[in-house]
Design an enzyme around this catalytic site. Structure first.
Site, PDB file in Angstrom:
ATOM      1  N   ALA A  60       5.050   5.090 -13.404  1.00 27.05           N
ATOM      2  CA  ALA A  60       4.794   4.496 -12.126  1.00 27.05           C
ATOM      3  C   ALA A  60       6.027   3.936 -11.390  1.00 27.05           C
ATOM      4  O   ALA A  60       6.984   3.236 -11.981  1.00 27.05           O
ATOM      5  CB  ALA A  60       3.767   3.381 -12.055  1.00 27.05           C
ATOM      6  N   CYS A  61       5.900   3.953 -10.169  1.00 27.24           N
ATOM      7  CA  CYS A  61       7.276   3.134  -9.334  1.00 27.24           C
ATOM      8  C   CYS A  61       6.181   2.807  -8.154  1.00 27.24           C
ATOM      9  O   CYS A  61       4.957   2.606  -8.402  1.00 27.24           O
ATOM     10  CB  CYS A  61       8.386   3.696  -8.977  1.00 27.24           C
ATOM     11  SG  CYS A  61       7.923   5.221  -7.798  1.00 27.24           S
ATOM     12  N   ARG A  62       7.010   2.194  -6.930  1.00 29.60           N
ATOM     13  CA  ARG A  62       6.007   2.022  -5.761  1.00 29.60           C
ATOM     14  C   ARG A  62       5.222   2.933  -5.345  1.00 29.60           C
ATOM     15  O   ARG A  62       4.143   2.667  -5.065  1.00 29.60           O
ATOM     16  CB  ARG A  62       6.992   1.128  -4.980  1.00 29.60           C
ATOM     17  CG  ARG A  62       6.241   0.645  -3.780  1.00 29.60           C
ATOM     18  CD  ARG A  62       7.230  -0.075  -2.573  1.00 29.60           C
ATOM     19  NE  ARG A  62       6.555  -0.782  -1.745  1.00 29.60           N
ATOM     20  CZ  ARG A  62       6.325  -0.116  -0.524  1.00 29.60           C
ATOM     21  NH1 ARG A  62       6.739   0.864  -0.455  1.00 29.60           N
ATOM     22  NH2 ARG A  62       5.612  -0.875   0.406  1.00 29.60           N
ATOM     23  N   GLY A  64       5.963   6.458  -6.084  1.00 31.45           N
ATOM     24  CA  GLY A  64       6.065   8.056  -6.836  1.00 31.45           C
ATOM     25  C   GLY A  64       7.270   8.566  -6.651  1.00 31.45           C
ATOM     26  O   GLY A  64       7.463   9.576  -7.292  1.00 31.45           O
ATOM     27  N   MET A  88       2.278   2.458  -7.677  1.00 30.21           N
ATOM     28  CA  MET A  88       1.599   1.242  -7.850  1.00 30.21           C
ATOM     29  C   MET A  88       0.868   0.879  -6.365  1.00 30.21           C
ATOM     30  O   MET A  88      -0.157   0.041  -6.489  1.00 30.21           O
ATOM     31  CB  MET A  88       2.544  -0.053  -8.127  1.00 30.21           C
ATOM     32  CG  MET A  88       2.913   0.263  -9.521  1.00 30.21           C
ATOM     33  SD  MET A  88       1.900   0.242 -10.855  1.00 30.21           S
ATOM     34  CE  MET A  88       0.890  -1.241 -10.711  1.00 30.21           C
TER      35      MET A  88
END
Length: 108
Positions: A60-62, A64, A88
């Site tokens: 995950a990141c903020r 995608g 996220m």
């Protein structure tokens, strides 16, 4: 290259998730079972990743973008990983738990 995707609804709330965001983003709020390795540090810290033989590791990141790059690279290294669709922001939007080191958790 098609990057494997997994939706937030497919990931258990207590799942181990690889979070590749930067430190300030992690500090603001992250999944309870997450492992934090910023994208730029990933090649040097592969030994910190959990074994993916038993199950696919969500990354995950903020939103995608960074995590899809991480998934593409990790797949080439032989890891069983999938991009957390929506990152996220989607995790938070689905009402899943967030934790923060201090203050009230949020996704920034």
């Amino acid at each position: 290259m098609n990057v494997p995707q997994v939706s937030v609804t497919e990931v258990p709330d207590d799942a181990v998730v690889l979070d590749v965001r930067e430190q300030d983003e992690w500090d603001a709020g992250h999944a309870p079972g997450a492992i934090h390795i910023p994208l730029g540090e990933l090649p040097a810290r592969l030994d910190e990743l959990p074994d993916t033989d038993a199950s696919t590791l969500a990354v995950a990141c903020r939103g995608g973008g960074r995590s899809s790059r991480a998934v593409a690279w990790l797949t080439q290294q032989g890891f069983d990983v999938a991009n957390l669709d929506g990152g996220m922001k989607a995790w938070q939007g689905a009402g899943k738990q967030l934790v923060a080191d201090s203050g009230s958790p949020s996704v920034k």
